[in-house]
Design a protein around this motif. Structure first.
Motif, PDB file in Angstrom:
ATOM      1  N   PHE A  49      17.255  -1.168 -11.790  1.00 24.92           N
ATOM      2  CA  PHE A  49      16.789  -2.242 -10.908  1.00 24.92           C
ATOM      3  C   PHE A  49      15.609  -2.983 -11.534  1.00 24.92           C
ATOM      4  CE2 PHE A  49      13.961  -3.794  -7.595  1.00 24.92           C
ATOM      5  CZ  PHE A  49      14.812  -4.642  -6.904  1.00 24.92           C
ATOM      6  N   ARG A  50      14.632  -2.235 -12.067  1.00 26.22           N
ATOM      7  CA  ARG A  50      13.460  -2.876 -12.681  1.00 26.22           C
ATOM      8  C   ARG A  50      13.850  -3.696 -13.906  1.00 26.22           C
ATOM      9  NH1 ARG A  50      11.318   2.147 -11.749  1.00 26.22           N
ATOM     10  NH2 ARG A  50      11.303   2.660 -13.959  1.00 26.22           N
ATOM     11  N   LYS A  53      15.597  -6.819 -12.659  1.00 23.01           N
ATOM     12  CA  LYS A  53      14.621  -7.742 -12.086  1.00 23.01           C
ATOM     13  C   LYS A  53      13.910  -8.518 -13.187  1.00 23.01           C
ATOM     14  CE  LYS A  53      11.169  -7.765  -8.470  1.00 23.01           C
ATOM     15  NZ  LYS A  53      10.409  -6.997  -7.507  1.00 23.01           N
ATOM     16  N   THR A  54      13.547  -7.835 -14.264  1.00 16.60           N
ATOM     17  CA  THR A  54      12.916  -8.494 -15.414  1.00 16.60           C
ATOM     18  C   THR A  54      13.870  -9.484 -16.061  1.00 16.60           C
ATOM     19  OG1 THR A  54      11.538  -6.550 -15.826  1.00 16.60           O
ATOM     20  CG2 THR A  54      11.804  -8.109 -17.650  1.00 16.60           C
ATOM     21  N   PHE A  63      20.858 -13.475 -10.102  1.00 15.07           N
ATOM     22  CA  PHE A  63      21.106 -12.713  -8.885  1.00 15.07           C
ATOM     23  C   PHE A  63      21.764 -13.640  -7.879  1.00 15.07           C
ATOM     24  CE2 PHE A  63      19.700 -11.194  -4.669  1.00 15.07           C
ATOM     25  CZ  PHE A  63      20.325  -9.958  -4.690  1.00 15.07           C
TER      26      PHE A  63
END
Length: 80
Positions: A49-50, A53-54, A63
């Motif tokens: 997820f991180r 997101k980056t 997204f």
């Protein structure tokens, strides 16, 4: 192994995982959710997820608010 060595190894693993995600999305050819990406690539869900997101912030991945899925969106990063 020193603490600096551990952090360096973790950073390298993160970069490798980010490239794995980009390749996966490129090969997949469809919008995919975080859980499926993490499971298919055997990456911890929160780490995945991180990283995603980056990649979204950097404009490499998009997204989709409607489907809550992600898809590859490679941009030309060459400087003019």
């Amino acid at each position: 192994m020193t603490e600096d060595d551990k952090q360096g190894a973790s950073g390298i693993r993160s970069v490798k995982n980010a490239f794995s995600i980009i390749r996966y999305l490129n090969e997949c050819g469809e919008s995919v959710g975080v859980n499926r990406i993490a499971a298919d690539l055997k990456i911890n869900v929160s780490s995945c997820f991180r990283l995603l997101k980056t990649l979204v912030v950097e404009g490499v991945v998009v997204f989709d608010e409607r489907t809550k899925a992600l898809l590859k969106h490679l941009v030309d990063t060459r400087k003019p």
